[in-house]
Each structure stands twice: as C-alpha cells, then as structure tokens.
Design an enzyme around this catalytic site. Sequence first.
Site, PDB file in Angstrom:
ATOM      1  N   HIS A 207     -60.309  16.712 -28.920  1.00  8.74           N
ATOM      2  CA  HIS A 207     -61.702  17.141 -28.834  1.00  8.74           C
ATOM      3  C   HIS A 207     -61.885  18.372 -29.730  1.00  8.74           C
ATOM      4  CE1 HIS A 207     -65.667  17.574 -27.107  1.00  8.74           C
ATOM      5  NE2 HIS A 207     -65.431  18.867 -27.032  1.00  8.74           N
TER       6      HIS A 207
ATOM      7  N   ARG B 188     -66.315   5.827 -27.134  1.00  8.70           N
ATOM      8  CA  ARG B 188     -66.594   5.187 -25.842  1.00  8.70           C
ATOM      9  C   ARG B 188     -65.904   6.004 -24.765  1.00  8.70           C
ATOM     10  NH1 ARG B 188     -70.245   1.316 -25.976  1.00  8.70           N
ATOM     11  NH2 ARG B 188     -70.372   0.634 -28.113  1.00  8.70           N
TER      12      ARG B 188
HETATM   13  C1  GRF Z   1     -62.718  14.467 -34.425  1.00 10.04           C
HETATM   14  O1  GRF Z   1     -63.421  15.666 -34.649  1.00 10.04           O
HETATM   15  C2  GRF Z   1     -62.262  14.380 -32.998  1.00 10.04           C
HETATM   16  O2  GRF Z   1     -61.918  15.617 -32.445  1.00 10.04           O
HETATM   17  C3  GRF Z   1     -63.470  13.814 -32.304  1.00 10.04           C
HETATM   18  O3  GRF Z   1     -63.984  12.874 -33.209  1.00 10.04           O
HETATM   19  C4  GRF Z   1     -63.621  13.238 -34.535  1.00 10.04           C
HETATM   20  C5  GRF Z   1     -62.923  12.085 -35.149  1.00 10.04           C
HETATM   21  O4  GRF Z   1     -62.640  12.283 -36.495  1.00 10.04           O
HETATM   22  N1  GRF Z   1     -63.124  13.259 -31.022  1.00 10.04           N
HETATM   23  P1  GRF Z   1     -61.692  11.286 -37.263  1.00 10.04           P
HETATM   24  O5  GRF Z   1     -62.258   9.880 -37.079  1.00 10.04           O
HETATM   25  O6  GRF Z   1     -60.320  11.418 -36.689  1.00 10.04           O
HETATM   26  O7  GRF Z   1     -61.761  11.733 -38.680  1.00 10.04           O
END
Ligand code: GRF
Length: 208
Positions: free
Chosen positions: A113, A95
């Site tokens: 990210h 979100r």
């Molecule tokens: C990760 O790649 C993060 O950078 C992005 O969403 C993904 C989440 O992965 N924002 P997780 O749920 O922490 O395994």
Amino acid sequence: MTIERVRVGVLASGSGTNLQALLDAAADQDFPARIVVVGTDRPGALALQRASSAGVATFCVRRKGHPSREDFDAAVADQLAAHEVRWVCLAGYMRIVGPTFLQRFEGRVLNIHPSLLPAFPGLDAQRQAFDHGVKVAGCTVHLVDAGTDTGPIVAQEAVPVLDGDDAEALRLRILAAEHRIYPRALAWAAQGRLKVEGRKVRLDEEGR
Ligand code: GRF
C-alpha cells in the site's frame, strides 16, 4: 542442501511495476520464493505481459463473469490453488479480497500500500498524503485481513516530501520504495519468519 523455494502467486490489475520487482528478485535462484503464476481481473493489464516475458503462467478471471463476489473470489482462489501456491501477493490488485478468498490462504496474503499505514488507507493514498501536506510519506507491506489496509504491518519505508514536489513526483518516490520493500517482505514470508503476535508481526531470527 537446497531448500525448496516457496511457490507464490501474484494478483495485479495494472502496470505491474511491483510485480516486476518481485519477478526480478525471484530471478535469483537464492531468493526463497518463486513466482509461479500471475493473475488479473483485467485482460489488458500490463502485468500479464511482464509475467509472460518472465516465463510465468498467467490467468485472467473477470468479475463480470461471476454472479457474486464469493463466486469470483472462489474462481481466483481455484486458479491459484491449481498452481499450488503457498503465498499470495497483491500488487496493485484493484479488488477487495473477501472472506472466501482469505480462508483459502489464511495468513498467507500480502499487500503493498502506498502510504505509511494506518495513515491514508484506501484509494489514491499518495494523493491523500500530498493533499494533507505531510512532510514524510512512504509505503507499507502488510498481511491482508478482513478490513481495507488494516492487517498486521510487515515492512515500511518512509520517503520525504520535498518542496517543489507535485503529487506525481511523490507517487514515483513512494513507488521506488515499494520496489525495495516488497521483495524483502516476501523473502521473510517465504522463509517463515513472519510471526504474528496480536496486531504485530515479529520477524523471527530462525524462520522455518
Ligand atoms: C502501487 O502504488 C501499490 O502500492 C498500489 O497500487 C500500485 C500498483 O502499481 N496498491 P504497480 O501496478 O505495481 O506499478
């Protein structure tokens, strides 16, 4: 003298491997932050199970239960505030947090990210990087501002794109780097070492 550990809330929508990295780091009593609550917008999120296994409180606030995004944001912020969190970590939270939320935790929201920002903001960043044919990819922890993946950069790690990689292999290599930089960035935040100077974050020697 024991320094009180900073109270942190994590928001996650998915599998929560970054949440797990934060929980694992915070399991060490010397880590300067303590994860006190994990929130999600998805009742089935594996992140909730990870939090419960670590003995951390959880909540779920669903978007559809709220007439507007402001109401939804306020409800999530209320939950975090009830746990007296100082910092908020977004960890795969699907979100966009709006102004209502950001005002409540001004300058104290981190996001991870999966690209070397400012390249490849937005969804499916690893795939974007792979399809673009970059030779170096990576991940970024940044402070959250009003834009999408635009806030001041706190930490980055680069990983190579290797011959023979497919998008999934690259995603996993980036994810491993995410798990290294997010706890480090949160520790700096909790220590009060992040000094924002214009667009840039300077890492203060002293902290609080
Ligand atoms: C990760 O790649 C993060 O950078 C992005 O969403 C993904 C989440 O992965 N924002 P997780 O749920 O922490 O395994």
